[in-house]
Design an enzyme around this catalytic site. Structure first.
Site: not given
Length: 164
Positions: A14-15, A18, A23, A67
């Protein structure tokens, strides 16, 4: 068990999209985009130097950045690097083989066969599984270019599993 594995993969990937500083990077891009659009004259010198040094215009900042979308691109690249691709025309079949790499027929989870000691079976990752993974990453139905057309509903799992 495949649903749980797909959720774990989605959680781990998921990340991936980034930028630096998580964030905060997204907030920085939004603020920078707004500043450049409101005061382009402040950036003309920088843009000219970039063009002089690299022989091309500095790409525009995107009006929005998520992201999760970058994570989806990374998942597709991970599959493509291994010679695999989601096949929207055969959702419940193994992934489409598009090059050398992992054999789509053996890409999955190897399980011991309970009825035949010493025998194993392969639960293939299907295109539907990888769509489910991507839907979990994105948190909503996929839109183009992650789907051939914008999806109005989840495709990765049926209505009875939308809670996942």
């Amino acid at each position: 068990e495949m649903d749980i594995l797909c959720l774990r993969i989605a959680g781990l990937t998921h990340d991936l999209g980034h930028g630096p500083f998580s964030h905060v990077y997204e907030s920085f891009l939004r603020a920078s985009y707004k500043q450049e659009k409101e005061h382009p004259e402040l950036y003309s010198e920088r843009n000219a130097k970039f063009k002089e040094q690299f022989g091309m215009d500095l790409p525009d900042l995107p009006p929005s950045y998520e992201h999760e979308k970058t994570s989806l691109m990374m998942v597709d690249d991970l599959l493509a690097t291994n010679g695999l691709e989601i096949d929207w025309g055969a959702l419940d079949e193994p992934l489409k083989q598009v090059g050398n790499g992992v054999d789509s027929e053996t890409f999955g989870v190897i399980r011991k066969n309970k009825n035949e000691p010493g025998e194993t079976t392969v639960d293939h990752f299907t295109s539907r599984d990888w769509i489910f993974i991507k839907e979990c990453i994105y948190g909503k139905p996929l839109v183009y270019p992650d789907a051939p057309e914008t999806q109005k509903a989840f495709v990765g799992r049926g209505k009875n599993k939308e809670f996942l």
